[in-house]
Design an enzyme around this catalytic site. Sequence first.
Site, PDB file in Angstrom:
ATOM      1  N   THR A  27     -57.795  38.099  18.386  1.00  0.00           N
ATOM      2  CA  THR A  27     -58.968  37.762  17.571  1.00  0.00           C
ATOM      3  C   THR A  27     -58.513  37.484  16.149  1.00  0.00           C
ATOM      4  O   THR A  27     -57.823  38.298  15.543  1.00  0.00           O
ATOM      5  CB  THR A  27     -59.986  38.924  17.527  1.00  0.00           C
ATOM      6  OG1 THR A  27     -59.362  40.082  16.976  1.00  0.00           O
ATOM      7  CG2 THR A  27     -60.550  39.219  18.908  1.00  0.00           C
ATOM      8  N   ASN A  29     -59.098  37.469  12.398  1.00  0.00           N
ATOM      9  CA  ASN A  29     -59.989  38.248  11.530  1.00  0.00           C
ATOM     10  C   ASN A  29     -60.243  37.535  10.201  1.00  0.00           C
ATOM     11  O   ASN A  29     -59.338  36.954   9.610  1.00  0.00           O
ATOM     12  CB  ASN A  29     -59.378  39.626  11.251  1.00  0.00           C
ATOM     13  CG  ASN A  29     -59.358  40.517  12.478  1.00  0.00           C
ATOM     14  OD1 ASN A  29     -58.819  40.143  13.521  1.00  0.00           O
ATOM     15  ND2 ASN A  29     -59.961  41.684  12.371  1.00  0.00           N
ATOM     16  N   GLU A  79     -64.450  39.091  13.910  1.00  0.00           N
ATOM     17  CA  GLU A  79     -63.252  38.621  14.606  1.00  0.00           C
ATOM     18  C   GLU A  79     -63.597  37.550  15.620  1.00  0.00           C
ATOM     19  O   GLU A  79     -64.496  37.721  16.421  1.00  0.00           O
ATOM     20  CB  GLU A  79     -62.575  39.754  15.378  1.00  0.00           C
ATOM     21  CG  GLU A  79     -62.701  41.126  14.823  1.00  0.00           C
ATOM     22  CD  GLU A  79     -62.073  42.163  15.742  1.00  0.00           C
ATOM     23  OE1 GLU A  79     -61.316  41.806  16.671  1.00  0.00           O
ATOM     24  OE2 GLU A  79     -62.357  43.343  15.533  1.00  0.00           O
ATOM     25  N   HIS A  84     -58.934  28.973  23.619  1.00  0.00           N
ATOM     26  CA  HIS A  84     -57.883  27.939  23.662  1.00  0.00           C
ATOM     27  C   HIS A  84     -56.543  28.667  23.570  1.00  0.00           C
ATOM     28  O   HIS A  84     -56.463  29.720  22.940  1.00  0.00           O
ATOM     29  CB  HIS A  84     -58.040  26.991  22.464  1.00  0.00           C
ATOM     30  CG  HIS A  84     -56.967  25.952  22.388  1.00  0.00           C
ATOM     31  ND1 HIS A  84     -56.921  24.876  23.249  1.00  0.00           N
ATOM     32  CD2 HIS A  84     -55.868  25.836  21.579  1.00  0.00           C
ATOM     33  CE1 HIS A  84     -55.859  24.133  22.957  1.00  0.00           C
ATOM     34  NE2 HIS A  84     -55.202  24.707  21.955  1.00  0.00           N
ATOM     35  N   TYR A  91     -52.100  32.795  11.183  1.00  0.00           N
ATOM     36  CA  TYR A  91     -52.413  33.625  10.006  1.00  0.00           C
ATOM     37  C   TYR A  91     -52.292  32.767   8.755  1.00  0.00           C
ATOM     38  O   TYR A  91     -51.406  31.917   8.645  1.00  0.00           O
ATOM     39  CB  TYR A  91     -51.424  34.793   9.889  1.00  0.00           C
ATOM     40  CG  TYR A  91     -51.614  35.870  10.923  1.00  0.00           C
ATOM     41  CD1 TYR A  91     -52.728  36.710  10.885  1.00  0.00           C
ATOM     42  CD2 TYR A  91     -50.669  36.061  11.935  1.00  0.00           C
ATOM     43  CE1 TYR A  91     -52.904  37.714  11.834  1.00  0.00           C
ATOM     44  CE2 TYR A  91     -50.833  37.062  12.885  1.00  0.00           C
ATOM     45  CZ  TYR A  91     -51.951  37.885  12.828  1.00  0.00           C
ATOM     46  OH  TYR A  91     -52.113  38.866  13.760  1.00  0.00           O
ATOM     47  N   ARG A 104     -74.926  39.808  22.802  1.00  0.00           N
ATOM     48  CA  ARG A 104     -75.292  41.217  23.044  1.00  0.00           C
ATOM     49  C   ARG A 104     -74.868  42.070  21.858  1.00  0.00           C
ATOM     50  O   ARG A 104     -74.060  41.632  21.034  1.00  0.00           O
ATOM     51  CB  ARG A 104     -74.586  41.733  24.313  1.00  0.00           C
ATOM     52  CG  ARG A 104     -73.062  41.706  24.189  1.00  0.00           C
ATOM     53  CD  ARG A 104     -72.353  42.331  25.397  1.00  0.00           C
ATOM     54  NE  ARG A 104     -70.912  42.191  25.269  1.00  0.00           N
ATOM     55  CZ  ARG A 104     -70.110  43.066  24.672  1.00  0.00           C
ATOM     56  NH1 ARG A 104     -70.616  44.164  24.133  1.00  0.00           N
ATOM     57  NH2 ARG A 104     -68.800  42.861  24.593  1.00  0.00           N
ATOM     58  N   PHE A 109     -67.332  51.857  25.125  1.00  0.00           N
ATOM     59  CA  PHE A 109     -67.072  51.832  26.568  1.00  0.00           C
ATOM     60  C   PHE A 109     -66.266  53.067  26.956  1.00  0.00           C
ATOM     61  O   PHE A 109     -65.560  53.637  26.133  1.00  0.00           O
ATOM     62  CB  PHE A 109     -66.306  50.561  26.953  1.00  0.00           C
ATOM     63  CG  PHE A 109     -67.110  49.297  26.804  1.00  0.00           C
ATOM     64  CD1 PHE A 109     -67.955  48.881  27.827  1.00  0.00           C
ATOM     65  CD2 PHE A 109     -67.047  48.536  25.642  1.00  0.00           C
ATOM     66  CE1 PHE A 109     -68.717  47.718  27.691  1.00  0.00           C
ATOM     67  CE2 PHE A 109     -67.794  47.388  25.495  1.00  0.00           C
ATOM     68  CZ  PHE A 109     -68.629  46.972  26.523  1.00  0.00           C
TER      69      PHE A 109
HETATM   70  P1  ADP Z   1     -54.835  41.091  14.221  1.00  0.00           P
HETATM   71  O1  ADP Z   1     -55.152  42.519  14.419  1.00  0.00           O
HETATM   72  O2  ADP Z   1     -53.858  40.857  13.111  1.00  0.00           O
HETATM   73  O3  ADP Z   1     -56.077  40.262  14.080  1.00  0.00           O
HETATM   74  P2  ADP Z   1     -54.610  40.106  16.951  1.00  0.00           P
HETATM   75  O4  ADP Z   1     -53.804  40.807  17.985  1.00  0.00           O
HETATM   76  O5  ADP Z   1     -56.102  40.195  17.025  1.00  0.00           O
HETATM   77  O6  ADP Z   1     -54.083  40.615  15.549  1.00  0.00           O
HETATM   78  O7  ADP Z   1     -54.157  38.611  16.968  1.00  0.00           O
HETATM   79  C1  ADP Z   1     -54.826  37.689  16.147  1.00  0.00           C
HETATM   80  C2  ADP Z   1     -53.955  36.512  15.734  1.00  0.00           C
HETATM   81  O8  ADP Z   1     -53.471  35.823  16.892  1.00  0.00           O
HETATM   82  C3  ADP Z   1     -54.765  35.501  14.963  1.00  0.00           C
HETATM   83  O9  ADP Z   1     -54.811  35.810  13.578  1.00  0.00           O
HETATM   84  C4  ADP Z   1     -54.043  34.200  15.249  1.00  0.00           C
HETATM   85  O10 ADP Z   1     -53.036  33.979  14.262  1.00  0.00           O
HETATM   86  C5  ADP Z   1     -53.389  34.428  16.617  1.00  0.00           C
HETATM   87  N1  ADP Z   1     -54.029  33.742  17.740  1.00  0.00           N
HETATM   88  C6  ADP Z   1     -53.339  33.047  18.708  1.00  0.00           C
HETATM   89  N2  ADP Z   1     -54.176  32.537  19.622  1.00  0.00           N
HETATM   90  C7  ADP Z   1     -55.448  32.908  19.255  1.00  0.00           C
HETATM   91  C8  ADP Z   1     -56.747  32.648  19.824  1.00  0.00           C
HETATM   92  N3  ADP Z   1     -56.903  31.933  20.946  1.00  0.00           N
HETATM   93  N4  ADP Z   1     -57.826  33.161  19.176  1.00  0.00           N
HETATM   94  C9  ADP Z   1     -57.663  33.898  18.055  1.00  0.00           C
HETATM   95  N5  ADP Z   1     -56.459  34.168  17.474  1.00  0.00           N
HETATM   96  C10 ADP Z   1     -55.348  33.677  18.058  1.00  0.00           C
HETATM   97  N1  RBF Z   2     -65.355  46.184  20.507  1.00  0.00           N
HETATM   98  C1  RBF Z   2     -66.139  47.223  20.855  1.00  0.00           C
HETATM   99  O1  RBF Z   2     -65.863  48.341  20.467  1.00  0.00           O
HETATM  100  N2  RBF Z   2     -67.273  47.037  21.618  1.00  0.00           N
HETATM  101  C2  RBF Z   2     -67.636  45.823  22.087  1.00  0.00           C
HETATM  102  O2  RBF Z   2     -68.654  45.700  22.769  1.00  0.00           O
HETATM  103  C3  RBF Z   2     -66.799  44.706  21.766  1.00  0.00           C
HETATM  104  N3  RBF Z   2     -67.093  43.466  22.220  1.00  0.00           N
HETATM  105  C4  RBF Z   2     -66.277  42.410  21.893  1.00  0.00           C
HETATM  106  C5  RBF Z   2     -66.579  41.137  22.375  1.00  0.00           C
HETATM  107  C6  RBF Z   2     -65.781  40.052  22.045  1.00  0.00           C
HETATM  108  C7  RBF Z   2     -66.130  38.709  22.584  1.00  0.00           C
HETATM  109  C8  RBF Z   2     -64.623  40.235  21.229  1.00  0.00           C
HETATM  110  C9  RBF Z   2     -63.741  39.093  20.881  1.00  0.00           C
HETATM  111  C10 RBF Z   2     -64.323  41.502  20.756  1.00  0.00           C
HETATM  112  C11 RBF Z   2     -65.136  42.606  21.072  1.00  0.00           C
HETATM  113  N4  RBF Z   2     -64.855  43.885  20.608  1.00  0.00           N
HETATM  114  C12 RBF Z   2     -65.658  44.939  20.951  1.00  0.00           C
HETATM  115  C13 RBF Z   2     -63.814  44.086  19.599  1.00  0.00           C
HETATM  116  C14 RBF Z   2     -62.497  44.546  20.113  1.00  0.00           C
HETATM  117  O3  RBF Z   2     -62.520  45.943  20.181  1.00  0.00           O
HETATM  118  C15 RBF Z   2     -61.499  44.055  19.062  1.00  0.00           C
HETATM  119  O4  RBF Z   2     -61.351  42.670  19.195  1.00  0.00           O
HETATM  120  C16 RBF Z   2     -60.182  44.715  19.147  1.00  0.00           C
HETATM  121  O5  RBF Z   2     -60.316  46.058  18.840  1.00  0.00           O
HETATM  122  C17 RBF Z   2     -59.195  44.096  18.170  1.00  0.00           C
HETATM  123  O6  RBF Z   2     -59.522  44.331  16.859  1.00  0.00           O
HETATM  124 MG    MG Z   3     -57.752  40.540  15.423  1.00  0.00          MG
END
Ligand code: ADP
Ligand code: RBF
Ligand code: MG
Length: 161
Positions: A27, A29, A79, A84, A91, A104, A109
């Site tokens: 995700t 951020n 996030e 894709h 980053y 939702r 969970f």
């Molecule tokens: P962080 O905790 O730093 O956000 P994540 O494990 O959530 O780390 O990974 C997020 C990073 O992964 C994004 O900042 C981006 O650079 C990269 N990334 C690669 N593919 C995707 C994608 N499909 N959607 C979102 N982020 C992606």
């Molecule tokens: N985190 C939760 O604690 N509860 C949720 O219901 C939840 N739903 C999510 C749904 C989507 C589509 C995404 C992308 C993330 C969701 N997350 C949720 C966040 C998830 O915990 C988070 O992406 C990771 O902890 C990474 O920061």
């Molecule tokens: Mg993230």
Amino acid sequence: MRSLPYFCRGKVIHGFGRGSKDLGIPTANFPESVVDSLPADINTGIYYGWARVGNGDIHKMVMSIGWNPYYKNTKKSMETHVIHTFKEDFYGQILSVAMVGYIRPEKGFASLDELISAIRSDIEEAKTKLDLPEHLKLKEDNFFKTSISTTADQIMNGHRL
Ligand code: ADP
Ligand code: RBF
Ligand code: MG
């Protein structure tokens, strides 16, 4: 939610570092400034819409706004999982998003597997809903036609630049 569709953009920052590791779902951020600019009627929860990294292609996305109850975060986050497969991390690049619909509320969970299944079904719902004509047309919005300068250090949030 009167503010939908909601358009915003901002730099992709480092998050909690567990998106891809724990879940297999990265995700991107947004910084606090983007989170703080959200209109009051945009509730926490899970949204779907369109996303574009820099001047790249426009893809479907799902977004989580809130405190991730499963992890009990103390900081509100926003996030985006772009639907894709990217060759590299992005980053520091500017992510532009159009939040189109609400799926939702965020939930706590009992297990990580349940969180992952919920996210997988959010992704399927987003893919289906975004194929509706009224959602597809937002992909063509002028918001996504703006050329993003990668050196831009000043990005306005919550405005249709
Ligand atoms: P962080 O905790 O730093 O956000 P994540 O494990 O959530 O780390 O990974 C997020 C990073 O992964 C994004 O900042 C981006 O650079 C990269 N990334 C690669 N593919 C995707 C994608 N499909 N959607 C979102 N982020 C992606
Ligand atoms: N985190 C939760 O604690 N509860 C949720 O219901 C939840 N739903 C999510 C749904 C989507 C589509 C995404 C992308 C993330 C969701 N997350 C949720 C966040 C998830 O915990 C988070 O992406 C990771 O902890 C990474 O920061
Ligand atoms: Mg993230």
